[in-house]
Scaffold this motif. Structure first.
Motif, PDB file in Angstrom:
ATOM      1  N   ASP A  58      34.745  29.424  13.260  1.00  0.00           N
ATOM      2  CA  ASP A  58      34.071  29.752  12.009  1.00  0.00           C
ATOM      3  C   ASP A  58      32.730  29.033  11.939  1.00  0.00           C
ATOM      4  O   ASP A  58      32.601  27.884  12.380  1.00  0.00           O
ATOM      5  N   GLY A  59      31.741  29.729  11.390  1.00  0.00           N
ATOM      6  CA  GLY A  59      30.410  29.151  11.313  1.00  0.00           C
ATOM      7  C   GLY A  59      30.365  27.835  10.552  1.00  0.00           C
ATOM      8  O   GLY A  59      29.521  26.979  10.822  1.00  0.00           O
ATOM      9  N   MET A  60      31.270  27.656   9.610  1.00  0.00           N
ATOM     10  CA  MET A  60      31.317  26.397   8.868  1.00  0.00           C
ATOM     11  C   MET A  60      31.635  25.231   9.794  1.00  0.00           C
ATOM     12  O   MET A  60      31.138  24.123   9.600  1.00  0.00           O
ATOM     13  N   GLN A  61      32.465  25.476  10.816  1.00  0.00           N
ATOM     14  CA  GLN A  61      32.777  24.425  11.779  1.00  0.00           C
ATOM     15  C   GLN A  61      31.560  24.076  12.624  1.00  0.00           C
ATOM     16  O   GLN A  61      31.325  22.904  12.954  1.00  0.00           O
ATOM     17  N   VAL A  62      30.778  25.080  12.979  1.00  0.00           N
ATOM     18  CA  VAL A  62      29.537  24.827  13.714  1.00  0.00           C
ATOM     19  C   VAL A  62      28.594  23.993  12.855  1.00  0.00           C
ATOM     20  O   VAL A  62      27.971  23.038  13.333  1.00  0.00           O
ATOM     21  N   LEU A  63      28.496  24.351  11.588  1.00  0.00           N
ATOM     22  CA  LEU A  63      27.618  23.652  10.648  1.00  0.00           C
ATOM     23  C   LEU A  63      28.039  22.195  10.486  1.00  0.00           C
ATOM     24  O   LEU A  63      27.225  21.274  10.628  1.00  0.00           O
ATOM     25  N   THR A  64      29.317  21.979  10.170  1.00  0.00           N
ATOM     26  CA  THR A  64      29.786  20.605   9.953  1.00  0.00           C
ATOM     27  C   THR A  64      29.709  19.791  11.240  1.00  0.00           C
ATOM     28  O   THR A  64      29.381  18.603  11.214  1.00  0.00           O
ATOM     29  N   GLY A  65      29.985  20.435  12.385  1.00  0.00           N
ATOM     30  CA  GLY A  65      29.906  19.732  13.661  1.00  0.00           C
ATOM     31  C   GLY A  65      28.492  19.278  13.967  1.00  0.00           C
ATOM     32  O   GLY A  65      28.269  18.170  14.464  1.00  0.00           O
ATOM     33  N   ALA A  66      27.518  20.133  13.663  1.00  0.00           N
ATOM     34  CA  ALA A  66      26.118  19.770  13.889  1.00  0.00           C
ATOM     35  C   ALA A  66      25.723  18.581  13.041  1.00  0.00           C
ATOM     36  O   ALA A  66      25.027  17.668  13.507  1.00  0.00           O
ATOM     37  N   ARG A  67      26.150  18.572  11.798  1.00  0.00           N
ATOM     38  CA  ARG A  67      25.805  17.445  10.911  1.00  0.00           C
ATOM     39  C   ARG A  67      26.552  16.178  11.291  1.00  0.00           C
ATOM     40  O   ARG A  67      26.008  15.074  11.175  1.00  0.00           O
ATOM     41  N   GLN A  68      27.781  16.317  11.759  1.00  0.00           N
ATOM     42  CA  GLN A  68      28.525  15.132  12.200  1.00  0.00           C
ATOM     43  C   GLN A  68      27.883  14.497  13.421  1.00  0.00           C
ATOM     44  O   GLN A  68      27.962  13.284  13.616  1.00  0.00           O
TER      45      GLN A  68
END
Length: 222
Positions: A58-68
């Motif tokens: 899910d794109g949300m996982q990509v988003l949160t992973g990038a910020r982490q």
């Protein structure tokens, strides 16, 4: 300026790529979350356009992973999820902006300029070095009552030079700015573009730093 487009709809992705190239952007396209993560690890981007409804992650996982991972890159979410809660979740997870499909390509481009402008600490779309003003919106340089326009790749280079006028850019970094993954880079193409910029701006506008790359000569524009 190089952008990573993460979109699983191939037809829509091709349309976005074509439109953004018209606006002088270089666009790399991937259709999965895994490829998006790999792309972020292999290249530097000015901005990410991220769909949330990807086929694997899910794109949300990509988003949160990038910020982490502390990636300080503007992320514009482009999705069919139009509920207020989805927008809030995306923004809270680290998105810098949120657009709902269908969308207007001119609005998308305007938001890209706004996000990259903020990321570089600017209030306007005008970059100034000495007496020269580069208008990012018009893709033109104004110098001594003259208006100078550029090809897409020429603009990518001059934009980078004006954003960081004291930086020495390596050949590899300038090629990455000017070419997307699906474009073949000829052996002397960068030199050709630099030569054309010098013809338009003056032979002393861009300095060759032997063994390293190129840099803008600020004094040339004073």
């Amino acid at each position: 300026m190089r952008i990573l487009l993460v979109e699983d709809d191939e037809l829509l992705a091709e349309g976005i790529k074509t439109a953004l190239k018209h606006f002088h952007y270089s666009v790399d396209w991937v259709g999965t979350g895994k490829d998006a993560i790999a792309g972020l690890e292999s290249a530097d981007y000015a901005l990410i356009i991220l769909d949330l409804g990807l086929p694997d992650i899910d794109g949300m996982q990509v988003l949160t992973g990038a910020r982490q991972r502390k990636l300080d890159i503007p992320i514009l979410v482009l999705t069919a999820r139009d509920q207020v809660d989805d927008k809030i979740s995306g923004l809270n997870a680290g998105a810098d902006d949120y657009m709902v499909k269908p969308f207007d390509i001119n609005e998308l481009e305007a938001r890209i300029r706004t996000l990259t402008r903020r990321a570089n600490g600017r209030r306007t779309d005008v970059l100034q070095v000495g007496d020269a003003k580069l208008d990012v919106n018009e893709r033109a340089l104004f110098l001594k009552n003259s208006r100078i326009t550029f090809s897409r790749r020429e603009f990518s280079l001059i934009h980078a030079f004006f954003e960081r006028p004291r930086k020495v850019f390596t050949r590899e970094s300038l090629e990455e700015l000017s070419y997307s993954w699906d474009e073949e880079i000829e052996s002397n193409s960068l030199e050709v573009h630099i030569h054309r910029l010098r013809k338009k701006l003056g032979n002393n506008a861009i300095k060759t730093v032997r063994g390293v790359g190129y840099m803008l000569v600020e004094e040339h524009f004073s």
